[in-house]
Scaffold this active site. Structure first.
Site, mmCIF file in Angstrom:
data_model
loop_
_atom_site.group_PDB
_atom_site.id
_atom_site.type_symbol
_atom_site.label_atom_id
_atom_site.label_comp_id
_atom_site.label_asym_id
_atom_site.label_seq_id
_atom_site.Cartn_x
_atom_site.Cartn_y
_atom_site.Cartn_z
ATOM 1 N N ASP A 89 -4.669 -13.915 -1.974
ATOM 2 C CA ASP A 89 -3.961 -13.535 -0.754
ATOM 3 C C ASP A 89 -3.945 -14.758 0.153
ATOM 4 O OD1 ASP A 89 -3.472 -10.998 -1.602
ATOM 5 O OD2 ASP A 89 -4.578 -9.984 -0.006
ATOM 6 N N HIS B 290 0.881 -1.176 0.000
ATOM 7 C CA HIS B 290 0.000 0.000 0.000
ATOM 8 C C HIS B 290 0.919 1.226 0.000
ATOM 9 C CE1 HIS B 290 -2.271 -2.998 2.431
ATOM 10 N NE2 HIS B 290 -3.350 -2.492 1.891
ATOM 11 N N GLU C 87 -10.769 -7.205 -4.149
ATOM 12 C CA GLU C 87 -10.543 -8.253 -3.144
ATOM 13 C C GLU C 87 -11.776 -8.363 -2.254
ATOM 14 O OE1 GLU C 87 -6.696 -8.036 -1.193
ATOM 15 O OE2 GLU C 87 -7.588 -8.814 0.644
ATOM 16 N N ASP D 38 2.549 2.009 3.249
ATOM 17 C CA ASP D 38 3.492 1.018 3.789
ATOM 18 C C ASP D 38 4.931 1.420 3.489
ATOM 19 O OD1 ASP D 38 1.255 -0.551 4.350
ATOM 20 O OD2 ASP D 38 1.483 -1.762 2.530
ATOM 21 N N ASP E 49 -0.562 -12.506 2.458
ATOM 22 C CA ASP E 49 -1.213 -11.489 3.281
ATOM 23 C C ASP E 49 -1.379 -12.114 4.668
ATOM 24 O OD1 ASP E 49 -2.546 -9.349 4.258
ATOM 25 O OD2 ASP E 49 -4.079 -9.273 2.697
ATOM 26 N N GLU F 98 -8.927 -13.998 -0.960
ATOM 27 C CA GLU F 98 -8.138 -14.231 0.265
ATOM 28 C C GLU F 98 -8.775 -15.344 1.100
ATOM 29 O OE1 GLU F 98 -6.433 -10.882 2.174
ATOM 30 O OE2 GLU F 98 -6.814 -11.658 4.175
ATOM 31 N N ASP G 146 -5.303 -13.722 9.778
ATOM 32 C CA ASP G 146 -4.150 -13.619 8.856
ATOM 33 C C ASP G 146 -2.955 -14.461 9.298
ATOM 34 O OD1 ASP G 146 -5.538 -11.872 7.224
ATOM 35 O OD2 ASP G 146 -4.569 -10.074 7.981
ATOM 36 N N ASP H 295 -10.327 -11.872 11.020
ATOM 37 C CA ASP H 295 -9.338 -12.052 9.963
ATOM 38 C C ASP H 295 -7.987 -12.156 10.661
ATOM 39 O OD1 ASP H 295 -8.392 -12.107 7.370
ATOM 40 O OD2 ASP H 295 -8.488 -9.938 7.085
HETATM 41 C C1 XLS Z 1 -7.422 -6.828 4.711
HETATM 42 C C2 XLS Z 1 -6.977 -7.024 3.348
HETATM 43 C C3 XLS Z 1 -5.843 -6.126 2.892
HETATM 44 C C4 XLS Z 1 -5.736 -6.138 1.390
HETATM 45 C C5 XLS Z 1 -4.963 -5.011 0.806
HETATM 46 O O1 XLS Z 1 -8.132 -7.634 5.292
HETATM 47 O O2 XLS Z 1 -6.659 -8.366 3.161
HETATM 48 O O3 XLS Z 1 -4.657 -6.514 3.482
HETATM 49 O O4 XLS Z 1 -5.177 -7.331 0.926
HETATM 50 O O5 XLS Z 1 -5.515 -3.789 1.086
HETATM 51 NI NI NI Z 2 -5.702 -9.176 1.526
HETATM 52 NI NI NI Z 3 -7.412 -9.759 4.943
#
Ligand code: XLS
Ligand code: NI
Ligand code: NI
EC number: 5.3.1.5
Length: 442
Positions: free
Chosen positions: A302, A107, A238, A110, A345, A274, A315, A313
């Site tokens: 992702d 991003h 996404e 980032d 991600d 994702e 991750d 989420d």
């Molecule tokens: C958040 C999203 C984010 C996107 C990019 O849940 O996964 O990380 O991949 O903005």
């Molecule tokens: Ni993502």
């Molecule tokens: Ni996410």
């Protein structure tokens, strides 16, 4: 790939991570990911197209709603924002090249801190883009996708492209313009829209129809700008059902495909799926991939995983070989991604505080996918999997079934067929048998 470091080395204790095979005892080696190994006609690296997510690996600091940062990065010490951004990028490229990861994603915020001054942000972003151009050239690492963070700043609390205040929408547009410029300058393969705040918290204060129309208009405007300026890559949306908003407009694959079709965006936009977003939407990851593949819009993914005991989420890095094998079946049958790849991600846990943990996390994720690729290839080419699935539908391959598929039968024809052929046989769906095929090849 060349290892690229800055003046300082941030990961001195690690050199290049190499493939050593499943029997190795070395935790800093790949057991399955062998970049050049050919699977189903393509090297692994071309099937998988791994990418490192800048935000989780070099920015996210382990803080949670209950506690302060735990990841105290050595590249986060300079007070000058540009010097800090450059050291962060030194660390990022050192890590990415030592891991032999061919792509990265970021991003705007980032790679360098933003202020509340649009012109200053553009200047900062372009300074660091020039730095990244050199890093990409020296290393061979490429940009899988760029994006703009339209969800962290407080001005986006009521949405970005769906904000009721037009001025906020224009601020989002300014960020997207600069992020598209950066993506083009870095020869990025794709550009992503994740609508973190594009949704609502309460329908009582929301004109949903108008907000969705604004989102569509915004995507068209951004796409037209990028095309006018020579961007040839894909745009990805996404999907995610909720978090941070209660209800997000890009709920899941089916919803996004319907939206893109309704607003005439399907020529330019595909999906970035994702894992943990699929499970939050109440689907399996495989389901979301299959929906996208069937519509011809399986752009990218992702990679991460959620936690079965909660609804966030989380991750986490992927490690579920069964889940990823089923996903690779879909991806391989679709012929791979359209322009995208596998972006991690995913973040290491708050209490995984060693530099080495970042390596273990990515090694585990890459090996899980590489192994799943090898297994899925065997399932598709050596097992009865495809044959059995095809057989289930064989009654549509000829005779009246075929005529039905071709749209040549009326409802009366169907009624008469039923009356003439008696009760259907009981035919097993053989689910356990199919599940055993997966485990047999793992
Ligand atoms: C958040 C999203 C984010 C996107 C990019 O849940 O996964 O990380 O991949 O903005
Ligand atoms: Ni993502
Ligand atoms: Ni996410």
């Amino acid at each position: 790939m060349n290892i690229v470091t800055g003046n300082k080395q941030f990961f001195k204790e690690v050199s290049a991570i190499k493939y050593e095979g499943p029997e190795t005892d070395n935790p800093l080696a790949f057991r399955w990911y062998n970049a050049e190994q050919v699977v189903a006609g393509k090297p692994m690296k071309d099937w998988l197209r791994f990418a490192c997510a800048y935000w989780h690996s070099f920015v996210g600091n382990g803080a949670d709603p209950f506690g302060e940062p735990t990841h105290l990065y050595a590249w986060n010490t300079h007070t000058d924002p540009i010097a800090r951004a450059k050291e962060k990028m030194d660390a990022a490229f050192e890590f990415i090249t030592k891991m032999n990861i061919p792509f990265y994603c970021f991003h705007d915020v980032d790679v360098v801190d933003f202020t509340n001054d649009i012109a200053e942000n553009e200047k900062r972003l372009f300074t660091i883009v020039e730095y990244a151009q050199q890093k990409q050239k020296d290393s061979g690492v490429k940009l899988l996708w760029g994006t703009a963070n339209l969800f962290s700043h407080r001005k986006f609390m009521n949405g970005a492209a769906t904000n009721p205040d037009f001025l906020v929408l224009t601020h989002a547009a300014a960020q997207v313009k600069a992020a598209i410029d950066a993506t083009i300058a870095l020869n990025g393969a794709n550009y992503v829209f994740w609508g973190g705040r594009e949704g609502y918290m309460s329908l009582l204060n929301t004109n949903m129809k108008r907000e969705k129309e604004h989102l569509a208009r915004f995507l068209h405007t951004a796409k037209d700008y990028a095309r006018r300026n020579g961007f040839k890559g894909n745009f990805f949306v996404e999907p995610k059902p909720c978090e941070p908003t209660k209800h997000q407009y890009d709920y899941d694959s089916e919803t996004v495909i319907g939206f893109l079709r309704q607003y005439d965006l399907l020529n330019d936009f595909k999906l970035n799926i994702e894992v943990n977003h699929a499970t939050l939407a109440g689907h399996t990851f495989q389901h979301e991939l299959q929906v996208a593949a069937d519509a011809g819009v399986l752009g990218s993914m992702d990679a991460n995983r959620g936690d079965y005991q909660n609804g966030w989420d989380t991750d986490q890095f992927p490690n579920n070989i069964n889940e990823i094998t089923e996903a690779m079946l879909v991806i391989m049958e679709a012929g791979g991604f359209q322009g995208g790849g596998i972006n991690f991600d995913a973040k290491r846990r708050r209490n995984s505080t060693d530099n080495l943990d970042l390596f273990y996390a990515h090694i585990g994720g890459m090996d899980t996918f590489a192994r799943a690729l090898v297994v899925a290839d065997k399932i598709l080419n050596q097992s009865e999997y495809k044959k059995l699935r095809t057989q289930r539908y064989s009654s549509y391959d000829s005779g009246e079934g075929k005529l039905f598929e071709e749209g040549k039968l009326t409802l009366e024809d169907l009624r008469n067929y039923a009356a003439n052929h008696g009760e259907p046989n009981v035919v097993s769906g053989k689910q356990e048998y199919f599940e055993n095929i997966i485990n047999r090849y793992i």
